[in-house]
Scaffold this active site. Structure first.
Site, PDB file in Angstrom:
ATOM      1  N   SER A 162       4.243 -12.345  41.321  1.00 58.62           N
ATOM      2  CA  SER A 162       3.679 -11.246  42.389  1.00 58.62           C
ATOM      3  C   SER A 162       3.261 -12.039  43.896  1.00 58.62           C
ATOM      4  O   SER A 162       3.512 -12.313  44.203  1.00 58.62           O
ATOM      5  CB  SER A 162       2.472 -10.438  41.116  1.00 58.62           C
ATOM      6  OG  SER A 162       2.368  -9.453  42.419  1.00 58.62           O
TER       7      SER A 162
ATOM      8  N   GLU B 163      10.170  -2.634  37.679  1.00 62.50           N
ATOM      9  CA  GLU B 163       9.232  -3.390  38.408  1.00 62.50           C
ATOM     10  C   GLU B 163       8.245  -2.705  38.993  1.00 62.50           C
ATOM     11  O   GLU B 163       6.733  -2.624  38.910  1.00 62.50           O
ATOM     12  CB  GLU B 163       9.160  -4.151  40.769  1.00 62.50           C
ATOM     13  CG  GLU B 163      10.504  -5.082  40.140  1.00 62.50           C
ATOM     14  CD  GLU B 163       8.914  -6.587  39.851  1.00 62.50           C
ATOM     15  OE1 GLU B 163       8.101  -6.913  40.026  1.00 62.50           O
ATOM     16  OE2 GLU B 163      10.088  -7.847  40.163  1.00 62.50           O
TER      17      GLU B 163
ATOM     18  N   HIS C  47       6.861  -4.767  35.810  1.00 64.47           N
ATOM     19  CA  HIS C  47       6.390  -5.951  36.919  1.00 64.47           C
ATOM     20  C   HIS C  47       5.519  -7.063  35.968  1.00 64.47           C
ATOM     21  O   HIS C  47       4.168  -6.575  35.401  1.00 64.47           O
ATOM     22  CB  HIS C  47       5.606  -5.260  37.794  1.00 64.47           C
ATOM     23  CG  HIS C  47       4.700  -6.586  38.512  1.00 64.47           C
ATOM     24  ND1 HIS C  47       5.817  -7.302  39.976  1.00 64.47           N
ATOM     25  CD2 HIS C  47       3.202  -6.457  38.907  1.00 64.47           C
ATOM     26  CE1 HIS C  47       4.481  -7.897  41.091  1.00 64.47           C
ATOM     27  NE2 HIS C  47       3.445  -7.166  40.300  1.00 64.47           N
TER      28      HIS C  47
END
Length: 554
Positions: free
Chosen positions: A223, A341, A435
């Site tokens: 990320s 995600e 995610h």
């Protein structure tokens, strides 16, 4: 015991040692039997466990406090006495609040004196590869204290694992005209990125004392950590400090420039001026005198969105341009994304419209000559899924494929993946392959997830899955090629557009999400050339009208 630098981190180490009641510790600075490393930075005492030597909370730069707030990190002088590296250092200042988010874990205490790193090294390490982890959190949250990032399991594969803290949010990334005027380079912002570079320099200077090979360093992050990996690949000051890169769920979005508004974003210095005004500070001196937590909380209340800054120095140009020109670090890469995600990032997705007809009509209105291609990729038969996939691809899928293509254009191998592995506790909540869902497997920490994380099954199959992922990652750090015992071979992207599909089991495939890359690349190119629009989550139903076809976009 005496300390050359009297900092909270060093005082905490000495105090912890004394509170432990060890006479040997008080006299010599080391617990009986504790591993002590004579590093150039100074003697460091850690702990031994499961064939590893573990060192936590090692300061790699002077505390950025007082007049040093919003300045580049300064190297530590060698300390006198033995640093007790038994516990993580404080997390960098960020908003800390109770929440039931699946990502929430206790990262307190927080402090501006937070520039520390942690090391997990095999006891017999000798010129071992080094794996440096950069945590995520939108550049505004996160910490190496999170149990999910414990490096022990990865280190047991014969590599040295290092995790680093770096300044976050407004304290780590704010630009301001006064700060630029202070700088010999005439720039400001990017302090958190400069922290990461300083940590890599510390590793170059010191990791040999822990048995590491300073010439074989892999940077990795997920990320915002993946975004940081791209920043480091683009930053001239980081060149030569690492030899491989792993970018998990990275996002190559448009970035503010220091002094002029571009791509729909205000100039970074103008944003800093606005934040100072909102906090009631007439100048930087007044901002530096304010409580750090008050600055962070006030900036967030004023709408501060953390980002790097294109300043022509630390970050010379937009990431897409750097990679297009082949000016990034010439290193092998693993890059990938997760199938689901956006399932835990729903704030990035627009609301589902009332009907497929309304959806399709709006897409045609916004996307012009690209509308039919859009609807082929993201049809109206499952609106929620199409909306999630639209945002996923604009941020993460396109970025991952672009990264491996860019590195292979330099002659380096690029390894692409899609993480698509589900398990009951997540799938039952509609969170398939969400995610960061790959992190417990990649770190081998399936029992160290945060309190509200959907618990992973304790089964031989899941353990084998984690072994495969740690194997791929540690092998890449060792040799530049991801290989796992007993698991499928992972081919590089190459001419077949190969990728690893981390589904029920890892399986190699070709041409992930057909048509996705070409579509997003065209959209981004139009926005870059036309100007006035950023490229990030403003897609699909949230898109401004898409610019007409541009001559420079193929």
């Amino acid at each position: 015991m005496t300390w050359k630098l009297d900092t909270p981190a060093l005082r905490a180490g000495a105090l912890a040692c004394l509170l432990a009641g060890s006479t040997a510790c008080a006299q010599t600075g080391a617990d009986d039997g504790a591993p002590v490393v004579e590093a150039p930075a100074g003697p460091i005492a850690g702990q031994a466990a499961d064939g590893l030597r573990i060192f936590k909370g090692i300061p790699y730069a002077r505390p950025p406090i007082g007049d040093a707030r919003w300045t580049p990190p300064q190297p530590m002088e060698p300390w006198q006495g033995t640093l007790q590296a038994h516990d993580y250092g404080p997390s960098c200042v960020q908003r800390v609040r109770e929440t039931t988010s699946i990502y929430a874990s206790d990262i307190t205490p927080v402090s501006e004196d937070c520039l520390s790193l942690n090391i997990w090294a095999p006891e017999d390490a000798d010129n071992a590869p080094v794996f440096v982890w950069i945590h995520g959190g939108a550049l505004s949250a996160g910490s190496t204290r999170e149990p999910l990032y414990d490096g022990a399991r990865l280190a047991q594969d014969g590599i040295i694992v290092v995790s680093i803290n770096y300044r976050l949010g407004v304290l780590g990334y704010m630009a301001h005209p006064e700060l630029s005027a202070e700088s010999p380079d005439g720039v400001s912002g990017n302090y958190g990125l400069l922290d990461q570079i300083q940590a890599l320099r510390w590793i170059q200077d010191n990791i040999g004392a822990f048995g590491g090979d300073a010439g074989n360093v892999t940077i990795a992050g997920e990320s915002a950590g993946g975004l940081s990996v791209m920043y480091l690949m683009a930053a001239p000051a980081a060149r030569g400090l690492f030899s491989r890169a792993i970018a998990q769920s990275a996002y190559m979005i448009s970035t503010p420039e220091l002094k002029r508004p571009v791509h729909g974003a205000f100039a970074a210095e103008a944003v800093g001026t606005y934040i100072a005004n909102q906090l009631g500070a007439a100048n930087i001196a007044e901002l530096r005198a304010m409580d750090a937590q008050a600055v962070v909380d006030g900036a967030l209340a004023a709408g501060y969105l953390t980002s790097g800054t294109i300043d022509g120095h630390v970050l010379p140009r937009q990431l897409v341009e750097t990679f297009d020109r082949g000016e990034q670090a010439d290193v092998p890469i693993i890059a990938g994304f997760n199938q689901g995600e956006i399932r835990t990032l729903t704030a990035l997705a627009p609301a589902v419209p009332d009907s497929a007809e309304a959806y399709e009509s709006r897409i045609r209105e916004l996307h012009g000559d690209m509308a039919e291609d859009f609807l082929q990729l993201y049809p109206g038969d499952d609106l929620q899924e199409s909306i999630y996939e639209t945002t996923r691809d604009a941020l993460y899928s396109w970025t991952a494929e672009r990264l491996v293509r860019s590195q292979e254009a330099l002659g380096q191998p690029g390894y692409l993946y899609m993480f698509d592995h589900g398990y009951p506790a997540a799938d039952e909540r509609g969170l398939h392959a969400f995610h960061a869902a790959e992190l417990p497997y990649m770190f081998g920490n399936t029992r160290r997830t945060p309190p509200y994380w959907p618990p992973l099954p304790d089964t031989p199959e899941e353990a084998a899955y984690a072994d495969a992922m740690t194997g791929y990652w540690s092998s890449f750090a060792r040799t530049g090629e991801p290989v796992a015992d007993g698991a499928a071979a992972w081919p590089n992207y190459g001419q077949t557009r190969a990728y690893m599909h981390f589904a029920e089991t890892p399986q190699a495939g070709e041409n992930v999400l057909p048509g996705m890359y070409e579509f997003v690349e065209e959209l981004v190119c139009r926005r870059r050339v036309a100007g006035g629009q950023g490229w990030h989550w403003n897609v699909g139903l949230a898109s401004p009208p898409v610019p007409a076809r541009q001559p420079d976009c193929g």
